[in-house]
Motif scaffolding. Structure first.
Motif, short mmCIF file in Angstrom:
data_model
loop_
_atom_site.label_atom_id
_atom_site.label_comp_id
_atom_site.label_asym_id
_atom_site.label_seq_id
_atom_site.Cartn_x
_atom_site.Cartn_y
_atom_site.Cartn_z
N TRP A 169 -8.57 1.68 -12.81
CA TRP A 169 -8.11 2.47 -11.46
C TRP A 169 -7.62 3.94 -11.89
O TRP A 169 -7.94 4.94 -11.19
N LEU A 209 0.61 -1.17 -0.04
CA LEU A 209 0.12 0.03 0.09
C LEU A 209 0.90 1.27 0.13
O LEU A 209 0.35 2.19 -0.16
N SER A 236 -8.00 1.75 -1.54
CA SER A 236 -6.70 1.18 -1.67
C SER A 236 -6.84 -0.21 -1.31
O SER A 236 -6.58 -0.98 -1.82
N PHE A 293 -1.02 3.38 -4.93
CA PHE A 293 -1.83 3.86 -3.96
C PHE A 293 -1.63 5.23 -3.49
O PHE A 293 -2.26 5.57 -2.15
#
Ligand code: CMP
Length: 225
Positions: free
Chosen positions: A113, A7, A20, A12
């Motif tokens: 995304w 992460l 996330s 992210f």
């Protein structure tokens, strides 16, 4: 277990924790034992990878079989994105140099995304620009610097990723064989070995199998300039 490190990847950056976590959960985990390749130079590619643990080398092979290492990546770093941003075959072979855990994301999922979170593109561009900066420097060093200078630089570069404080310095467990270290520096094994032996004799480093302890960072930095 790898959540935090994955992460922390640019993918992210600046995204709310819930979104996330949802993307992370949708990524396919993959174990890669030392020596195993995840893909090969020249193959078509439709996915990228974030490293959760371990180390991955990116290498290219010349037609006469010699190998050159572009980089060795560690936890939190990403690879396999170039064949998405510039559609074409894989530009390098990715092989684990230490048992690795990877998280896979298809290029289609990445596009979704980026459409949902366009701000992520800025962080990916930053990561690409950093890589280009590093590559330019390595290219200039191949032309302008001598082998010991390049060895010093490679050790310092590896230390930013894999360095851990030890009693007397910074321990860099690179997990590379002498041959791989030479491929990273772009010189023969003998010359790289000689440079390392010289650094050790001067008390700048201590060699420990597939690790090296950096004892005098100042001298190494000066030698790398
Ligand atoms: P891709 O071409 O899909 O597959 C090989 C990957 O190696 C590439 O994407 C990048 O993620 C990575 N790569 C290529 N060149 C470099 C470099 N000079 N430094 C670091 N990583 C690289």
């Amino acid at each position: 277990m790898d959540d935090d490190v994955v992460l922390s990847a640019p993918l992210f950056a600046a995204i709310d924790p819930e979104a996330s976590q949802a993307l992370f959960t949708s990524m396919k985990p993959l174990r890669l034992p030392r020596g195993r390749a995840v893909f090969h130079e020249g193959e078509p590619g439709d996915r990228l990878y974030v490293i959760g643990a371990g180390k991955v080398k990116l290498g290219r092979r010349s037609t006469d079989g010699r190998e050159n290492l572009l980089s060795v990546l560690g936890p939190g770093e990403m690879f396999g994105e170039l064949s998405l941003f510039d559609p074409g075959p894989r530009t390098a072979t990715a092989t684990a140099v230490a048992d690795a855990r990877l998280y896979e994301l298809s290029h289609a999922e990445l596009i979704d995304w980026l459409e949902r979170y366009p701000a992520v593109a800025k962080h990916l561009l930053e990561a690409l620009a950093r890589r280009l900066r590093r590559t330019n420097e390595a290219l200039a060093d191949l032309v302008f610097a001598d082998v010991p200078g390049r060895v010093a630089k490679a050790l310092l570069d590896l230390s930013t990723r894999f360095g851990e404080p030890a009693d007397d310095g910074l321990r860099v467990a690179h997990d590379l064989t002498q041959e791989e270290l030479a491929q990273l520096v772009g010189a023969s094994r003998e010359t790289v070995n000689k440079a390392l032996a010289d650094f050790a004799a001067r008390g700048w480093v201590r060699r420990e199998g597939r690790a090296v302890v950096l004892l005098d960072m100042d001298r190494l930095e000066r030698r790398a300039r």
